[in-house]
Motif scaffolding. Structure first.
Motif, PDB file in Angstrom:
ATOM      1  N   GLN A   2      74.156   7.036 -60.415  1.00 27.25           N
ATOM      2  CA  GLN A   2      73.966   6.349 -59.146  1.00 27.25           C
ATOM      3  C   GLN A   2      74.424   4.897 -59.191  1.00 27.25           C
ATOM      4  O   GLN A   2      74.578   4.277 -58.153  1.00 27.25           O
ATOM      5  CB  GLN A   2      72.503   6.426 -58.725  1.00 27.25           C
ATOM      6  N   GLU A   3      74.613   4.373 -60.382  1.00 33.02           N
ATOM      7  CA  GLU A   3      75.000   2.967 -60.514  1.00 33.02           C
ATOM      8  C   GLU A   3      76.433   2.803 -61.002  1.00 33.02           C
ATOM      9  O   GLU A   3      76.791   1.759 -61.545  1.00 33.02           O
ATOM     10  CB  GLU A   3      74.024   2.267 -61.448  1.00 33.02           C
ATOM     11  N   ILE A   4      77.259   3.799 -60.784  1.00 39.88           N
ATOM     12  CA  ILE A   4      78.656   3.752 -61.199  1.00 39.88           C
ATOM     13  C   ILE A   4      79.399   2.701 -60.372  1.00 39.88           C
ATOM     14  O   ILE A   4      79.213   2.601 -59.163  1.00 39.88           O
ATOM     15  CB  ILE A   4      79.326   5.129 -60.992  1.00 39.88           C
ATOM     16  N   THR A   5      80.231   1.944 -61.047  1.00 36.41           N
ATOM     17  CA  THR A   5      81.013   0.917 -60.353  1.00 36.41           C
ATOM     18  C   THR A   5      82.477   1.350 -60.248  1.00 36.41           C
ATOM     19  O   THR A   5      82.909   2.284 -60.924  1.00 36.41           O
ATOM     20  CB  THR A   5      80.950  -0.421 -61.114  1.00 36.41           C
ATOM     21  N   GLU A   6      83.195   0.635 -59.432  1.00 35.04           N
ATOM     22  CA  GLU A   6      84.632   0.892 -59.317  1.00 35.04           C
ATOM     23  C   GLU A   6      85.311   0.673 -60.668  1.00 35.04           C
ATOM     24  O   GLU A   6      86.226   1.403 -61.047  1.00 35.04           O
ATOM     25  CB  GLU A   6      85.234  -0.038 -58.265  1.00 35.04           C
ATOM     26  N   ALA A   7      84.840  -0.322 -61.412  1.00 33.30           N
ATOM     27  CA  ALA A   7      85.405  -0.598 -62.743  1.00 33.30           C
ATOM     28  C   ALA A   7      85.181   0.588 -63.686  1.00 33.30           C
ATOM     29  O   ALA A   7      86.054   0.902 -64.496  1.00 33.30           O
ATOM     30  CB  ALA A   7      84.787  -1.863 -63.319  1.00 33.30           C
ATOM     31  N   ASP A   8      84.026   1.243 -63.596  1.00 37.78           N
ATOM     32  CA  ASP A   8      83.761   2.431 -64.414  1.00 37.78           C
ATOM     33  C   ASP A   8      84.778   3.529 -64.120  1.00 37.78           C
ATOM     34  O   ASP A   8      85.322   4.153 -65.034  1.00 37.78           O
ATOM     35  CB  ASP A   8      82.354   2.982 -64.163  1.00 37.78           C
ATOM     36  N   ASN A  11      88.212   2.530 -65.511  1.00 41.66           N
ATOM     37  CA  ASN A  11      88.249   2.689 -66.967  1.00 41.66           C
ATOM     38  C   ASN A  11      88.399   4.153 -67.348  1.00 41.66           C
ATOM     39  O   ASN A  11      89.142   4.487 -68.268  1.00 41.66           O
ATOM     40  CB  ASN A  11      86.998   2.098 -67.614  1.00 41.66           C
ATOM     41  N   THR A  42      81.044   6.237 -72.591  1.00 40.43           N
ATOM     42  CA  THR A  42      82.238   5.684 -71.941  1.00 40.43           C
ATOM     43  C   THR A  42      83.239   5.137 -72.958  1.00 40.43           C
ATOM     44  O   THR A  42      83.488   3.931 -73.024  1.00 40.43           O
ATOM     45  CB  THR A  42      81.894   4.599 -70.909  1.00 40.43           C
TER      46      THR A  42
END
Length: 51
Positions: A2-8, A11, A42
Motif C-alpha cells: 500500500q505504500e509503494i512509490t513511483e520510485a519503487d 526501480n 527489492t
C-alpha cells in the motif's frame, strides 16, 4: 504494497529491463513478479546503468 512509490516501480522496471532473461518466456503477471521482487528485499542493480 500500500505504500509503494513511483520510485519503487521505476526501480523494479529498471531491474527487469537489465535482466530480461530472468523473466522472458514466462506468463507471470506483472503484479506477481513485482510482489516477489518486493518480498525479496527489492534487489537493485550493481554499478551504474544508463537508460
Amino acid at each position: 504494497m500500500q505504500e509503494i512509490t513511483e520510485a519503487d516501480v521505476m526501480n523494479f522496471l529498471k531491474y527487469v529491463w537489465a535482466r530480461p532473461a530472468k523473466y522472458a518466456g514466462n506468463s507471470w503477471r506483472i503484479s506477481e513478479v513485482f510482489a516477489t521482487w518486493m518480498t525479496s528485499g527489492t534487489p537493485e542493480l550493481e554499478g551504474e546503468i544508463n537508460y
